[in-house]
Scaffold this active site. Sequence first.
Site, PDB file in Angstrom:
ATOM      1  N   ASP A  49       0.822  -1.082   0.014  1.00 56.25           N
ATOM      2  CA  ASP A  49      -0.013  -0.150   0.039  1.00 56.25           C
ATOM      3  C   ASP A  49       1.062   1.294   0.100  1.00 56.25           C
ATOM      4  O   ASP A  49       1.692   1.167   0.899  1.00 56.25           O
ATOM      5  CB  ASP A  49      -0.870  -0.068   1.092  1.00 56.25           C
ATOM      6  CG  ASP A  49      -1.715   1.207   1.318  1.00 56.25           C
ATOM      7  OD1 ASP A  49      -2.954   1.138   0.682  1.00 56.25           O
ATOM      8  OD2 ASP A  49      -1.293   2.184   1.943  1.00 56.25           O
ATOM      9  N   TYR A  54       2.361  10.209   0.199  1.00 57.23           N
ATOM     10  CA  TYR A  54       3.333   9.484   0.911  1.00 57.23           C
ATOM     11  C   TYR A  54       4.886   9.999   0.510  1.00 57.23           C
ATOM     12  O   TYR A  54       5.749   9.981   1.228  1.00 57.23           O
ATOM     13  CB  TYR A  54       3.303   7.952   1.246  1.00 57.23           C
ATOM     14  CG  TYR A  54       2.057   7.409   1.789  1.00 57.23           C
ATOM     15  CD1 TYR A  54       1.151   8.369   2.318  1.00 57.23           C
ATOM     16  CD2 TYR A  54       1.800   6.144   1.737  1.00 57.23           C
ATOM     17  CE1 TYR A  54       0.094   7.768   2.962  1.00 57.23           C
ATOM     18  CE2 TYR A  54       0.735   5.710   1.963  1.00 57.23           C
ATOM     19  CZ  TYR A  54      -0.388   6.440   2.747  1.00 57.23           C
ATOM     20  OH  TYR A  54      -1.444   6.073   3.046  1.00 57.23           O
ATOM     21  N   LYS A  79      -2.937   5.785  -4.217  1.00 59.66           N
ATOM     22  CA  LYS A  79      -3.872   6.643  -3.950  1.00 59.66           C
ATOM     23  C   LYS A  79      -3.475   7.989  -4.711  1.00 59.66           C
ATOM     24  O   LYS A  79      -2.271   8.454  -4.627  1.00 59.66           O
ATOM     25  CB  LYS A  79      -4.169   6.751  -2.575  1.00 59.66           C
ATOM     26  CG  LYS A  79      -4.181   5.729  -1.770  1.00 59.66           C
ATOM     27  CD  LYS A  79      -4.132   5.662  -0.290  1.00 59.66           C
ATOM     28  CE  LYS A  79      -3.965   4.523   0.386  1.00 59.66           C
ATOM     29  NZ  LYS A  79      -2.515   4.288   0.954  1.00 59.66           N
ATOM     30  N   HIS A 112      -7.974   9.106  -2.307  1.00 57.79           N
ATOM     31  CA  HIS A 112      -7.375   8.997  -0.895  1.00 57.79           C
ATOM     32  C   HIS A 112      -8.332   9.475   0.166  1.00 57.79           C
ATOM     33  O   HIS A 112      -8.418   9.170   1.097  1.00 57.79           O
ATOM     34  CB  HIS A 112      -5.980   9.720  -0.922  1.00 57.79           C
ATOM     35  CG  HIS A 112      -5.201   9.417   0.158  1.00 57.79           C
ATOM     36  ND1 HIS A 112      -3.808   9.410   0.066  1.00 57.79           N
ATOM     37  CD2 HIS A 112      -5.406   8.846   1.427  1.00 57.79           C
ATOM     38  CE1 HIS A 112      -3.315   8.858   1.193  1.00 57.79           C
ATOM     39  NE2 HIS A 112      -4.216   8.784   2.170  1.00 57.79           N
TER      40      HIS A 112
HETATM   41  N1  LIG Z   1      -5.921   5.678   3.530  1.00 56.81           N
HETATM   42  C1  LIG Z   1      -5.598   6.619   4.314  1.00 56.81           C
HETATM   43  O1  LIG Z   1      -5.977   7.669   4.533  1.00 56.81           O
HETATM   44  C2  LIG Z   1      -4.483   6.186   5.481  1.00 56.81           C
HETATM   45  C3  LIG Z   1      -3.958   6.774   6.483  1.00 56.81           C
HETATM   46  C4  LIG Z   1      -3.097   6.476   7.229  1.00 56.81           C
HETATM   47  C5  LIG Z   1      -2.149   5.004   6.936  1.00 56.81           C
HETATM   48  N2  LIG Z   1      -2.779   4.536   5.893  1.00 56.81           N
HETATM   49  C6  LIG Z   1      -2.030   3.326   5.412  1.00 56.81           C
HETATM   50  O2  LIG Z   1      -2.094   2.253   6.393  1.00 56.81           O
HETATM   51  C7  LIG Z   1      -0.652   1.689   6.719  1.00 56.81           C
HETATM   52  C8  LIG Z   1      -0.972   1.162   8.224  1.00 56.81           C
HETATM   53  O3  LIG Z   1      -1.317   2.478   9.204  1.00 56.81           O
HETATM   54  P1  LIG Z   1      -0.185   3.204  10.336  1.00 56.81           P
HETATM   55  O4  LIG Z   1       0.936   3.156   9.506  1.00 56.81           O
HETATM   56  O5  LIG Z   1      -0.919   4.596  10.444  1.00 56.81           O
HETATM   57  O6  LIG Z   1      -0.535   2.312  11.392  1.00 56.81           O
HETATM   58  P2  LIG Z   1      -0.382   0.760  11.895  1.00 56.81           P
HETATM   59  O7  LIG Z   1       0.011   0.090  11.008  1.00 56.81           O
HETATM   60  O8  LIG Z   1      -1.557   0.768  12.904  1.00 56.81           O
HETATM   61  O9  LIG Z   1       0.818   0.908  12.996  1.00 56.81           O
HETATM   62  C9  LIG Z   1       2.393   1.149  12.610  1.00 56.81           C
HETATM   63  C10 LIG Z   1       3.111   1.366  14.140  1.00 56.81           C
HETATM   64  O10 LIG Z   1       3.003   0.095  14.670  1.00 56.81           O
HETATM   65  C11 LIG Z   1       4.464  -0.228  15.007  1.00 56.81           C
HETATM   66  N3  LIG Z   1       4.354  -1.708  14.809  1.00 56.81           N
HETATM   67  C12 LIG Z   1       4.306  -2.507  13.670  1.00 56.81           C
HETATM   68  N4  LIG Z   1       4.335  -3.786  13.774  1.00 56.81           N
HETATM   69  C13 LIG Z   1       4.675  -3.887  15.207  1.00 56.81           C
HETATM   70  C14 LIG Z   1       4.814  -5.006  15.835  1.00 56.81           C
HETATM   71  N5  LIG Z   1       4.856  -6.348  15.536  1.00 56.81           N
HETATM   72  N6  LIG Z   1       4.924  -4.790  17.313  1.00 56.81           N
HETATM   73  C15 LIG Z   1       4.977  -3.497  17.752  1.00 56.81           C
HETATM   74  N7  LIG Z   1       4.936  -2.361  17.046  1.00 56.81           N
HETATM   75  C16 LIG Z   1       4.770  -2.520  15.747  1.00 56.81           C
HETATM   76  C17 LIG Z   1       5.395   0.210  13.886  1.00 56.81           C
HETATM   77  O11 LIG Z   1       6.674   0.474  14.391  1.00 56.81           O
HETATM   78  P3  LIG Z   1       7.782   0.008  13.790  1.00 56.81           P
HETATM   79  O12 LIG Z   1       7.924   0.430  12.194  1.00 56.81           O
HETATM   80  O13 LIG Z   1       8.990   0.330  14.308  1.00 56.81           O
HETATM   81  O14 LIG Z   1       7.754  -1.523  13.730  1.00 56.81           O
HETATM   82  C18 LIG Z   1       4.459   1.661  13.718  1.00 56.81           C
HETATM   83  O15 LIG Z   1       4.912   2.699  14.737  1.00 56.81           O
HETATM   84  C19 LIG Z   1      -0.026   3.038   6.539  1.00 56.81           C
HETATM   85  O16 LIG Z   1       1.487   2.812   6.456  1.00 56.81           O
HETATM   86  C20 LIG Z   1      -0.510   3.578   4.977  1.00 56.81           C
HETATM   87  O17 LIG Z   1       0.028   2.628   4.243  1.00 56.81           O
HETATM   88  C21 LIG Z   1      -3.731   4.888   4.973  1.00 56.81           C
END
Ligand SMILES: NC(=O)c1ccc[n+]([C@@H]2O[C@H](COP(=O)([O-])OP(=O)(O)OC[C@H]3O[C@@H](n4cnc5c(N)ncnc54)[C@H](OP(=O)(O)O)[C@@H]3O)[C@@H](O)[C@H]2O)c1
Length: 280
Positions: A49, A54, A79, A112
């Site tokens: 994704d 980004y 997106k 998006h």
């Molecule tokens: N459509 C939209 O508007 C939108 C908005 C926001 C995000 N997104 C997409 O969704 C994806 C995921 O969301 P997100 O990045 O906001 O949050 P997330 O995936 O819920 O959380 C990421 C966080 O969790 C930590 N983490 C990951 N695996 C872990 C584990 N096994 N144990 C402990 N900590 C862990 C990561 O740190 P480390 O990297 O240090 O492991 C990072 O700080 C984004 O990367 C993006 O591609 C889309």
Amino acid sequence: MTYASEAPTRKLLHGAVLPVLGLGTWPLRGEESVRQVRTAIQAGYRLIDTAENYGNEDSVGRGIRESGIDRAEIFLTTKFNRKWHSVSGVREAYTASLDRLGLDYIDLLLVHWPNPDQDRYVDAVRGLEELRQEGRLRAIGTSNFKPAHLQRVLDETGIVPDVNQIQLSPYSTRADSRAFHDEHGIATESWSPIGASSTELRQDPVITAIAEHYDMTPTQIVLRWHTQLGLITIPKSADPGRIAENISIFGFELSKDDLAAISALDRGESEVTDSDVFGH
Ligand SMILES: NC(=O)c1ccc[n+]([C@@H]2O[C@H](COP(=O)([O-])OP(=O)(O)OC[C@H]3O[C@@H](n4cnc5c(N)ncnc54)[C@H](OP(=O)(O)O)[C@@H]3O)[C@@H](O)[C@H]2O)c1
């Protein structure tokens, strides 16, 4: 198409097939982003994704090209931003994303954010459908659309997106959105599925007790909850160990009671970014 993925797959409304767990790539850029994507693909991820916003489509594309895995094995989502919300604008956004990615095609392209203030998201979906009908996209979708936004798209165009990617976790279970999606055959994809940079969810006593019971990590429990609810999910990690951990969730099943206990952590819409107000 079948993917040599560690994750099971599901079929979308318009026939495309994608793994139910993939890699989030925000906010990584440059070499760190290339390394993350390469590592994840080598660990069995086949859904990636990214987004124009980004600023990492170039490095995500490089990671895919350098992974040693056939492009056809990967399902890539990107997106586009608000300035492209018109039929011709979406075509320009598509071409610009392809150039940055250095790839021949995109599997799934998403609006998006709806940005209702400029009132052009219906035309953005029309633009996506044109590209899909020309065979340039395998699937089309929206992100951060509320049921009311989707209803308007359905009423004015009859087009049903394959996917709506929304903020969703045990603290924000989005029952209304999920019910609307289910009614229309739209797949729900969860962003910030494990609580983003906050550790509160991953340290929640309900989650940690269940994790202990199954001898899994709290993050694995939350990700299994998403997939057992029928959601697609895209956790982000930059760490090779956690990247592997996050996809190693398909060898156990949460009980009905445990699923219900996790769903009961819901706090409603209080922590959800309001897409009638925010967008880019
Ligand atoms: N459509 C939209 O508007 C939108 C908005 C926001 C995000 N997104 C997409 O969704 C994806 C995921 O969301 P997100 O990045 O906001 O949050 P997330 O995936 O819920 O959380 C990421 C966080 O969790 C930590 N983490 C990951 N695996 C872990 C584990 N096994 N144990 C402990 N900590 C862990 C990561 O740190 P480390 O990297 O240090 O492991 C990072 O700080 C984004 O990367 C993006 O591609 C889309």
